[in-house]
Design a protein around this motif. Structure first.
Motif, PDB file in Angstrom:
ATOM      1  N   ASP A  14      48.672  39.887  44.960  1.00 48.07           N
ATOM      2  CA  ASP A  14      49.927  39.249  44.512  1.00 48.07           C
ATOM      3  C   ASP A  14      50.699  39.603  43.294  1.00 48.07           C
ATOM      4  OD1 ASP A  14      49.351  37.236  46.754  1.00 48.07           O
ATOM      5  OD2 ASP A  14      48.209  35.719  45.117  1.00 48.07           O
ATOM      6  N   LEU A  15      49.970  40.353  42.489  1.00 44.60           N
ATOM      7  CA  LEU A  15      50.644  40.865  41.053  1.00 44.60           C
ATOM      8  C   LEU A  15      50.857  42.443  41.317  1.00 44.60           C
ATOM      9  CD1 LEU A  15      48.503  38.503  38.909  1.00 44.60           C
ATOM     10  CD2 LEU A  15      50.887  37.911  39.732  1.00 44.60           C
ATOM     11  N   ARG A  16      50.435  42.710  42.316  1.00 41.46           N
ATOM     12  CA  ARG A  16      50.584  44.331  42.403  1.00 41.46           C
ATOM     13  C   ARG A  16      50.060  45.148  41.309  1.00 41.46           C
ATOM     14  NH1 ARG A  16      54.899  41.583  44.341  1.00 41.46           N
ATOM     15  NH2 ARG A  16      56.269  42.346  42.632  1.00 41.46           N
ATOM     16  N   VAL A  17      48.728  44.939  40.864  1.00 37.23           N
ATOM     17  CA  VAL A  17      48.246  45.576  39.933  1.00 37.23           C
ATOM     18  C   VAL A  17      47.093  46.290  40.553  1.00 37.23           C
ATOM     19  CG1 VAL A  17      48.617  44.041  37.944  1.00 37.23           C
ATOM     20  CG2 VAL A  17      46.765  43.745  39.394  1.00 37.23           C
ATOM     21  N   LYS A  18      46.472  47.202  39.680  1.00 36.11           N
ATOM     22  CA  LYS A  18      45.085  47.758  39.745  1.00 36.11           C
ATOM     23  C   LYS A  18      43.897  46.986  39.481  1.00 36.11           C
ATOM     24  CE  LYS A  18      47.764  52.370  39.886  1.00 36.11           C
ATOM     25  NZ  LYS A  18      47.874  53.452  39.009  1.00 36.11           N
ATOM     26  N   LYS A  19      42.813  47.520  40.093  1.00 33.46           N
ATOM     27  CA  LYS A  19      41.474  47.014  39.511  1.00 33.46           C
ATOM     28  C   LYS A  19      41.182  47.223  38.245  1.00 33.46           C
ATOM     29  CE  LYS A  19      36.906  46.344  40.952  1.00 33.46           C
ATOM     30  NZ  LYS A  19      36.844  44.825  40.977  1.00 33.46           N
ATOM     31  N   GLU A  20      41.438  48.271  37.759  1.00 38.71           N
ATOM     32  CA  GLU A  20      41.195  48.496  36.119  1.00 38.71           C
ATOM     33  C   GLU A  20      42.128  47.801  35.265  1.00 38.71           C
ATOM     34  OE1 GLU A  20      43.519  52.277  37.854  1.00 38.71           O
ATOM     35  OE2 GLU A  20      41.640  50.983  38.415  1.00 38.71           O
ATOM     36  N   ASP A  21      43.152  47.246  35.615  1.00 44.48           N
ATOM     37  CA  ASP A  21      43.873  46.616  34.816  1.00 44.48           C
ATOM     38  C   ASP A  21      43.677  44.854  34.621  1.00 44.48           C
ATOM     39  OD1 ASP A  21      45.466  48.674  34.048  1.00 44.48           O
ATOM     40  OD2 ASP A  21      46.719  48.412  35.918  1.00 44.48           O
ATOM     41  N   LEU A  22      42.598  44.476  35.483  1.00 45.92           N
ATOM     42  CA  LEU A  22      42.342  43.188  35.708  1.00 45.92           C
ATOM     43  C   LEU A  22      42.091  42.366  34.571  1.00 45.92           C
ATOM     44  CD1 LEU A  22      40.918  42.894  39.145  1.00 45.92           C
ATOM     45  CD2 LEU A  22      43.266  42.254  38.624  1.00 45.92           C
ATOM     46  N   GLU A  23      40.822  43.025  33.686  1.00 53.94           N
ATOM     47  CA  GLU A  23      40.186  42.329  32.670  1.00 53.94           C
ATOM     48  C   GLU A  23      41.303  41.964  31.587  1.00 53.94           C
ATOM     49  OE1 GLU A  23      36.505  43.561  31.197  1.00 53.94           O
ATOM     50  OE2 GLU A  23      35.851  44.091  33.272  1.00 53.94           O
ATOM     51  N   ASP A  24      42.302  42.646  31.042  1.00 56.73           N
ATOM     52  CA  ASP A  24      43.273  42.462  30.158  1.00 56.73           C
ATOM     53  C   ASP A  24      44.437  41.695  30.566  1.00 56.73           C
ATOM     54  OD1 ASP A  24      41.615  43.390  28.209  1.00 56.73           O
ATOM     55  OD2 ASP A  24      42.523  45.577  28.819  1.00 56.73           O
ATOM     56  N   LEU A  25      44.334  41.288  31.749  1.00 51.84           N
ATOM     57  CA  LEU A  25      45.802  40.722  32.611  1.00 51.84           C
ATOM     58  C   LEU A  25      46.031  39.280  32.144  1.00 51.84           C
ATOM     59  CD1 LEU A  25      47.760  41.981  34.591  1.00 51.84           C
ATOM     60  CD2 LEU A  25      46.419  40.768  36.313  1.00 51.84           C
ATOM     61  N   MET A  39      52.702  30.935  41.036  1.00 53.71           N
ATOM     62  CA  MET A  39      52.595  30.031  42.272  1.00 53.71           C
ATOM     63  C   MET A  39      51.981  30.721  43.279  1.00 53.71           C
ATOM     64  SD  MET A  39      52.846  27.177  40.538  1.00 53.71           S
ATOM     65  CE  MET A  39      52.413  26.374  41.959  1.00 53.71           C
ATOM     66  N   ASP A  40      52.322  32.032  43.640  1.00 48.33           N
ATOM     67  CA  ASP A  40      51.865  32.819  44.723  1.00 48.33           C
ATOM     68  C   ASP A  40      50.284  32.846  44.499  1.00 48.33           C
ATOM     69  OD1 ASP A  40      54.410  33.009  45.768  1.00 48.33           O
ATOM     70  OD2 ASP A  40      54.656  34.978  45.221  1.00 48.33           O
ATOM     71  N   LEU A  41      49.963  33.189  43.355  1.00 47.03           N
ATOM     72  CA  LEU A  41      48.384  33.570  43.055  1.00 47.03           C
ATOM     73  C   LEU A  41      47.917  32.194  43.109  1.00 47.03           C
ATOM     74  CD1 LEU A  41      46.382  35.206  41.931  1.00 47.03           C
ATOM     75  CD2 LEU A  41      46.882  34.758  39.700  1.00 47.03           C
ATOM     76  N   VAL A  42      48.280  31.246  42.574  1.00 41.66           N
ATOM     77  CA  VAL A  42      47.609  29.782  42.709  1.00 41.66           C
ATOM     78  C   VAL A  42      47.499  29.383  44.024  1.00 41.66           C
ATOM     79  CG1 VAL A  42      47.867  27.332  41.901  1.00 41.66           C
ATOM     80  CG2 VAL A  42      48.143  29.263  40.215  1.00 41.66           C
ATOM     81  N   THR A  43      48.596  29.416  44.788  1.00 47.54           N
ATOM     82  CA  THR A  43      48.492  29.094  46.326  1.00 47.54           C
ATOM     83  C   THR A  43      47.479  29.850  46.849  1.00 47.54           C
ATOM     84  OG1 THR A  43      50.781  28.340  46.234  1.00 47.54           O
ATOM     85  CG2 THR A  43      49.937  28.684  48.274  1.00 47.54           C
ATOM     86  N   ASP A  44      47.455  31.199  46.899  1.00 48.80           N
ATOM     87  CA  ASP A  44      46.566  31.855  47.574  1.00 48.80           C
ATOM     88  C   ASP A  44      45.065  31.672  47.103  1.00 48.80           C
ATOM     89  OD1 ASP A  44      48.298  33.158  49.079  1.00 48.80           O
ATOM     90  OD2 ASP A  44      48.627  34.843  47.978  1.00 48.80           O
ATOM     91  N   LEU A  45      44.823  31.438  45.766  1.00 48.50           N
ATOM     92  CA  LEU A  45      43.464  31.016  45.380  1.00 48.50           C
ATOM     93  C   LEU A  45      43.054  29.611  45.981  1.00 48.50           C
ATOM     94  CD1 LEU A  45      43.826  31.878  41.543  1.00 48.50           C
ATOM     95  CD2 LEU A  45      42.326  33.172  43.098  1.00 48.50           C
ATOM     96  N   GLU A  46      43.837  28.770  46.043  1.00 51.85           N
ATOM     97  CA  GLU A  46      43.478  27.474  46.593  1.00 51.85           C
ATOM     98  C   GLU A  46      43.230  27.627  48.067  1.00 51.85           C
ATOM     99  OE1 GLU A  46      46.181  24.158  43.969  1.00 51.85           O
ATOM    100  OE2 GLU A  46      47.148  25.245  45.577  1.00 51.85           O
ATOM    101  N   GLU A  47      44.154  28.359  48.919  1.00 54.04           N
ATOM    102  CA  GLU A  47      43.551  28.577  50.223  1.00 54.04           C
ATOM    103  C   GLU A  47      42.419  29.241  50.427  1.00 54.04           C
ATOM    104  OE1 GLU A  47      45.794  31.022  53.716  1.00 54.04           O
ATOM    105  OE2 GLU A  47      47.180  29.736  52.555  1.00 54.04           O
ATOM    106  N   VAL A  48      42.201  30.303  49.880  1.00 51.64           N
ATOM    107  CA  VAL A  48      40.930  31.321  50.251  1.00 51.64           C
ATOM    108  C   VAL A  48      39.758  30.549  49.747  1.00 51.64           C
ATOM    109  CG1 VAL A  48      39.716  33.513  49.255  1.00 51.64           C
ATOM    110  CG2 VAL A  48      42.265  33.613  49.791  1.00 51.64           C
ATOM    111  N   PHE A  49      39.822  29.790  48.509  1.00 49.87           N
ATOM    112  CA  PHE A  49      38.832  29.329  48.008  1.00 49.87           C
ATOM    113  C   PHE A  49      38.562  27.639  48.457  1.00 49.87           C
ATOM    114  CE2 PHE A  49      38.826  32.907  45.202  1.00 49.87           C
ATOM    115  CZ  PHE A  49      37.791  33.445  45.488  1.00 49.87           C
ATOM    116  N   ASP A  50      39.419  27.355  49.209  1.00 49.22           N
ATOM    117  CA  ASP A  50      39.409  25.778  49.737  1.00 49.22           C
ATOM    118  C   ASP A  50      39.315  24.923  48.577  1.00 49.22           C
ATOM    119  OD1 ASP A  50      39.744  23.815  51.599  1.00 49.22           O
ATOM    120  OD2 ASP A  50      37.677  23.736  52.275  1.00 49.22           O
TER     121      ASP A  50
END
Length: 78
Positions: A14-25, A39-50
């Motif tokens: 959703d945010l088009r980042v690299k794995k190594e960039d996640l912790e400080d995001l 909102m894209d991220l929140v929506t996808d999290l809700e869908e994937v994790f029900d």
């Protein structure tokens, strides 16, 4: 796939980042994590994790690490 792997993949996609960039995001720390990206991220999290975030949690989801804390409130251990 573990919950952490799913969580990470959504941020990467959703945010088009690299794995190594996640912790400080942080929200608004990169151009793709603007209000639409959020909102894209929140929506996808809700869908994937029900789950369904309440408004306060959407507003408080201010970083990759803070998101992990919020997910725990909904029974999702990252």
């Amino acid at each position: 796939m573990t919950n952490l792997e799913k969580y990470d993949q959504l941020f990467i996609k959703d945010l088009r980042v690299k794995k190594e960039d996640l912790e400080d995001l942080k929200y608004r720390g990169i151009p793709t994590w603007d209000s639409m990206g959020h909102m894209d991220l929140v929506t996808d999290l809700e869908e994937v994790f029900d789950i369904h975030f309440n408004t306060a949690d959407v507003m408080n989801f201010s970083s990759y690490e803070k998101g992990k804390e919020i997910m725990k409130k909904y029974g999702v251990v990252i």
